[in-house]
Design a protein around this motif. Structure first.
Motif, PDB file in Angstrom:
ATOM      1  N   MET A   1       0.894  -1.046   0.019  1.00 17.75           N
ATOM      2  CA  MET A   1       0.020  -0.002  -0.100  1.00 17.75           C
ATOM      3  C   MET A   1       1.020   1.274   0.025  1.00 17.75           C
ATOM      4  O   MET A   1       1.809   1.320   0.857  1.00 17.75           O
ATOM      5  N   ALA A   2       0.463   2.265  -0.924  1.00 17.46           N
ATOM      6  CA  ALA A   2       1.482   3.391  -1.211  1.00 17.46           C
ATOM      7  C   ALA A   2       1.211   4.336   0.315  1.00 17.46           C
ATOM      8  O   ALA A   2       0.120   4.209   1.004  1.00 17.46           O
ATOM      9  N   GLU A   3       2.127   5.102   0.691  1.00 17.89           N
ATOM     10  CA  GLU A   3       2.272   5.818   1.793  1.00 17.89           C
ATOM     11  C   GLU A   3       1.451   7.127   1.520  1.00 17.89           C
ATOM     12  O   GLU A   3       1.710   7.591   0.416  1.00 17.89           O
ATOM     13  N   LYS A   4       0.706   7.616   2.602  1.00 15.83           N
ATOM     14  CA  LYS A   4      -0.049   8.546   2.201  1.00 15.83           C
ATOM     15  C   LYS A   4       0.932   9.875   2.274  1.00 15.83           C
ATOM     16  O   LYS A   4       2.015  10.032   2.927  1.00 15.83           O
ATOM     17  N   LYS A   5       0.682  10.656   1.087  1.00 15.19           N
ATOM     18  CA  LYS A   5       1.582  11.924   0.823  1.00 15.19           C
ATOM     19  C   LYS A   5       1.359  13.181   1.832  1.00 15.19           C
ATOM     20  O   LYS A   5       0.062  13.438   1.879  1.00 15.19           O
ATOM     21  N   THR A   6       2.372  13.512   2.427  1.00 11.94           N
ATOM     22  CA  THR A   6       1.953  14.951   3.055  1.00 11.94           C
ATOM     23  C   THR A   6       3.227  15.772   2.529  1.00 11.94           C
ATOM     24  O   THR A   6       4.212  15.662   1.937  1.00 11.94           O
ATOM     25  N   ILE A   7       2.718  17.286   2.530  1.00 12.40           N
ATOM     26  CA  ILE A   7       3.448  18.381   2.070  1.00 12.40           C
ATOM     27  C   ILE A   7       3.390  19.312   3.394  1.00 12.40           C
ATOM     28  O   ILE A   7       2.767  19.474   4.030  1.00 12.40           O
ATOM     29  N   LYS A   8       4.783  20.242   2.997  1.00  8.02           N
ATOM     30  CA  LYS A   8       4.987  20.824   3.900  1.00  8.02           C
ATOM     31  C   LYS A   8       3.790  22.251   4.063  1.00  8.02           C
ATOM     32  O   LYS A   8       3.605  22.730   5.203  1.00  8.02           O
ATOM     33  N   ASN A   9       3.598  22.670   3.024  1.00  6.44           N
ATOM     34  CA  ASN A   9       2.343  23.625   2.976  1.00  6.44           C
ATOM     35  C   ASN A   9       1.001  23.424   2.310  1.00  6.44           C
ATOM     36  O   ASN A   9       1.230  22.952   1.208  1.00  6.44           O
ATOM     37  N   PRO A  10       0.047  23.150   2.849  1.00  7.10           N
ATOM     38  CA  PRO A  10      -1.323  22.530   2.331  1.00  7.10           C
ATOM     39  C   PRO A  10      -1.955  23.328   1.645  1.00  7.10           C
ATOM     40  O   PRO A  10      -3.037  22.819   0.886  1.00  7.10           O
ATOM     41  N   PHE A  11      -1.545  24.489   1.407  1.00  5.15           N
ATOM     42  CA  PHE A  11      -2.148  25.241   0.567  1.00  5.15           C
ATOM     43  C   PHE A  11      -1.661  25.435  -1.059  1.00  5.15           C
ATOM     44  O   PHE A  11      -0.675  26.151  -1.392  1.00  5.15           O
ATOM     45  N   VAL A  12      -2.151  24.262  -1.727  1.00  4.42           N
ATOM     46  CA  VAL A  12      -1.446  24.136  -3.106  1.00  4.42           C
ATOM     47  C   VAL A  12      -1.818  24.919  -4.039  1.00  4.42           C
ATOM     48  O   VAL A  12      -2.785  25.459  -4.334  1.00  4.42           O
ATOM     49  N   CYS A  13      -0.889  25.312  -4.696  1.00  6.47           N
ATOM     50  CA  CYS A  13      -1.032  26.640  -5.761  1.00  6.47           C
ATOM     51  C   CYS A  13      -0.781  25.957  -7.012  1.00  6.47           C
ATOM     52  O   CYS A  13      -1.087  26.442  -8.203  1.00  6.47           O
ATOM     53  N   GLN A  14      -0.103  24.702  -7.168  1.00 10.45           N
ATOM     54  CA  GLN A  14       0.053  24.254  -8.328  1.00 10.45           C
ATOM     55  C   GLN A  14      -0.309  22.708  -8.346  1.00 10.45           C
ATOM     56  O   GLN A  14       0.197  21.984  -7.408  1.00 10.45           O
ATOM     57  N   GLY A  15      -0.721  22.179  -9.438  1.00 14.02           N
ATOM     58  CA  GLY A  15      -1.119  20.650  -9.649  1.00 14.02           C
ATOM     59  C   GLY A  15      -2.287  20.168  -8.577  1.00 14.02           C
ATOM     60  O   GLY A  15      -2.984  20.858  -7.998  1.00 14.02           O
ATOM     61  N   TYR A  16      -1.966  19.222  -8.354  1.00 15.31           N
ATOM     62  CA  TYR A  16      -3.186  18.311  -7.333  1.00 15.31           C
ATOM     63  C   TYR A  16      -2.559  17.364  -6.541  1.00 15.31           C
ATOM     64  O   TYR A  16      -1.745  16.578  -6.969  1.00 15.31           O
ATOM     65  N   ASP A  17      -2.768  17.616  -5.356  1.00 18.48           N
ATOM     66  CA  ASP A  17      -2.098  16.736  -4.263  1.00 18.48           C
ATOM     67  C   ASP A  17      -3.014  15.822  -3.220  1.00 18.48           C
ATOM     68  O   ASP A  17      -2.588  15.471  -2.312  1.00 18.48           O
ATOM     69  N   GLY A  18      -4.175  15.524  -4.177  1.00 17.07           N
ATOM     70  CA  GLY A  18      -5.180  14.535  -3.445  1.00 17.07           C
ATOM     71  C   GLY A  18      -6.158  15.076  -2.609  1.00 17.07           C
ATOM     72  O   GLY A  18      -6.300  16.608  -2.641  1.00 17.07           O
ATOM     73  N   PRO A  19      -7.083  14.525  -2.269  1.00  9.94           N
ATOM     74  CA  PRO A  19      -8.550  15.001  -1.843  1.00  9.94           C
ATOM     75  C   PRO A  19      -8.177  15.844  -0.558  1.00  9.94           C
ATOM     76  O   PRO A  19      -9.260  16.781  -0.143  1.00  9.94           O
ATOM     77  N   GLU A  20      -7.253  15.507   0.218  1.00  6.73           N
ATOM     78  CA  GLU A  20      -7.226  16.186   1.588  1.00  6.73           C
ATOM     79  C   GLU A  20      -6.828  17.611   1.668  1.00  6.73           C
ATOM     80  O   GLU A  20      -7.156  18.698   2.323  1.00  6.73           O
ATOM     81  N   TYR A  21      -6.101  18.258   0.051  1.00  4.54           N
ATOM     82  CA  TYR A  21      -5.913  19.410  -0.119  1.00  4.54           C
ATOM     83  C   TYR A  21      -6.645  20.007  -1.017  1.00  4.54           C
ATOM     84  O   TYR A  21      -6.252  20.954  -1.708  1.00  4.54           O
ATOM     85  N   PHE A  22      -7.746  19.418  -1.551  1.00  8.95           N
ATOM     86  CA  PHE A  22      -8.797  20.085  -2.388  1.00  8.95           C
ATOM     87  C   PHE A  22      -9.963  20.462  -1.627  1.00  8.95           C
ATOM     88  O   PHE A  22     -10.596  19.660  -1.041  1.00  8.95           O
ATOM     89  N   CYS A  23     -10.404  21.583  -1.949  1.00  8.51           N
ATOM     90  CA  CYS A  23     -11.639  22.299  -1.066  1.00  8.51           C
ATOM     91  C   CYS A  23     -12.774  21.841  -1.834  1.00  8.51           C
ATOM     92  O   CYS A  23     -13.057  22.321  -2.968  1.00  8.51           O
ATOM     93  N   ASP A  24     -13.838  21.052  -1.468  1.00  2.18           N
ATOM     94  CA  ASP A  24     -15.279  21.042  -1.931  1.00  2.18           C
ATOM     95  C   ASP A  24     -15.298  20.584  -3.242  1.00  2.18           C
ATOM     96  O   ASP A  24     -14.954  19.510  -3.438  1.00  2.18           O
ATOM     97  N   ARG A  25     -16.163  21.388  -3.989  1.00  3.91           N
ATOM     98  CA  ARG A  25     -16.455  20.899  -5.261  1.00  3.91           C
ATOM     99  C   ARG A  25     -17.294  19.739  -5.600  1.00  3.91           C
ATOM    100  O   ARG A  25     -17.173  18.867  -6.397  1.00  3.91           O
ATOM    101  N   MET A  26     -17.788  19.066  -4.318  1.00  2.00           N
ATOM    102  CA  MET A  26     -18.687  17.825  -4.396  1.00  2.00           C
ATOM    103  C   MET A  26     -19.686  17.802  -5.369  1.00  2.00           C
ATOM    104  O   MET A  26     -19.758  17.002  -5.999  1.00  2.00           O
ATOM    105  N   VAL A  27     -20.412  19.026  -5.462  1.00  2.00           N
ATOM    106  CA  VAL A  27     -21.612  19.107  -6.253  1.00  2.00           C
ATOM    107  C   VAL A  27     -21.146  19.016  -8.063  1.00  2.00           C
ATOM    108  O   VAL A  27     -21.525  18.028  -8.763  1.00  2.00           O
TER     109      VAL A  27
END
Length: 379
Positions: A1-27
């Protein structure tokens, strides 16, 4: 199983780093997934930097969670100028994605794309396989057919997101829209997101009876994130480092950039870096000024390539914030602009360069950082 990715600054400005750092857009995510599940392609329209690309990658993440075999391809064709450029990018994406599934080169790829003379290599830094392709313009139609033939026989669902899709209407060859449409309608296992930032062009392409893609997709119009939802998301990220973010500061930031995700993420990324707790608007203002000063060299260079009339109009719109009638007498006199015809000529150039953007309420400076730089830094 792949390790969960962690990043130093969670306010991502480039790319996509997984649902944990992605806000809403559920609809919107569920809407697109539903369209795909029921055989409907999607047209995604919104101004730049509001979050289209992040949403696309989030949808791709959900699709891969549903099926590990799902093949997801993302093409940003903004820089392409010809049909051959588009086909070259499409084929490169298909080949590289296939290579990541295994270290060997599938013989089927060579069968379909041998005419491209692909050259395979490994990126020395990432270790990922890469490919360069050579394509003669005269081979573009035949190669595009090969791409669809290859994807069409795969025993899996394929999802293709073409960002800045309105670009195909400007290709010198002409007929690219009709060519794409002729292939797309016969490949039920391939699902498309046609994404674009130029609303009037995208609307024309998909709602005009004279265009090949007429009524062939479902429209998803992306709006700014809901302020309360975005605030809760940002607050939680600050809490995780035992910090805090005041509602007053977040509201000021949201109003400053009209909720446009990329600008807000860029500022919050800096606030997160500089402070444990953000409780005063003065912290926001100081951080914004640091960002703007850092952008001075590129904005000063930008100005050098504008005529006097073009810069005067751009600066006037920045000072006003939004202008309903840039050729109106009151606006021209107030900012000492030239004649209405000269303003109109400058307006057309600035729009074509995407320096000014027309909203229903009027014209704004498209780059919101440039807007504030002109108001607070430029002398």
């Amino acid at each position: 199983m792949a390790e969960k990715k962690t990043i130093k600054n969670p306010f991502v400005c480039q790319g996509y780093d997984g649902p944990e750092y992605f806000c809403d857009r559920m609809v919107e995510t569920n809407e697109i997934l539903s369209h795909f599940a029921n055989g409907r392609n999607v047209t995604l329209v919104a101004p730049r930097r509001i979050g289209k690309t992040g949403l696309i990658w989030h949808v791709f993440h959900q699709l891969r969670m549903q099926s590990k075999d799902a093949l997801c391809l993302y093409l940003d064709i903004f820089a392409t100028k010809t049909q051959a450029d588009f086909v070259r990018m499409f084929s490169k994406s298909v080949i590289e994605n296939s290579l990541t599934k295994g270290r060997s080169i599938p013989s089927r790829i060579l069968e379909f794309f041998g005419s491209l003379r692909p050259v395979f290599s490994m990126d020395p830094l990432t270790g990922q396989p890469s490919v360069s392709v050579s394509l003669e313009p005269s081979q573009s139609e035949m190669t595009l057919k090969s791409i669809f033939d290859y994807l069409g026989v795969l025993k899996k669902d394929v999802y293709v997101a073409i960002d800045e899709f309105q670009q195909v209407a400007e290709y010198s060859e002409g007929g690219t829209e009709a060519l794409l449409r002729s292939y797309i309608q016969f490949v039920p296992n391939i699902h498309f997101i046609f994404s674009g930032s130029k609303f009037h062009l995208m609307t024309e392409m998909f709602t005009s009876a004279q265009r090949p893609f007429y009524h062939s997709t479902e429209f998803v119009n992306l709006q700014p994130l809901h302020e309360e939802i975005y605030f809760d998301f940002a607050c939680e990220l600050f809490r995780k480092k035992r910090g805090a973010l005041s509602k007053e500061v977040f509201h000021a930031l949201y109003q400053m950039f009209d909720g446009y995700t990329w600008y807000m993420q860029s500022v919050m990324n800096r606030l997160y870096e500089e402070y444990v707790s953000v409780k005063d608007v003065s912290q926001l203002n100081a951080t914004l000024m640091n960002i703007l000063r850092g952008k001075s060299p590129q904005y000063e260079m930008l100005i050098l390539f504008l005529t006097e009339n073009q810069f005067a109009l751009l600066n006037a719109v920045a000072q006003e914030g939004i202008v309903a009638q840039p050729t109106g007498r009151k606006f021209i006199v107030r900012h000492r602009l030239p004649s209405a015809s000269s303003v109109q000529t400058a307006l057309e150039v600035l729009q074509s360069r995407e320096l000014l953007y027309r909203q229903p309420e009027g014209y704004i400076v498209y780059d919101r950082f440039l807007h504030y730089w002109l108001r607070h830094v430029y002398v």
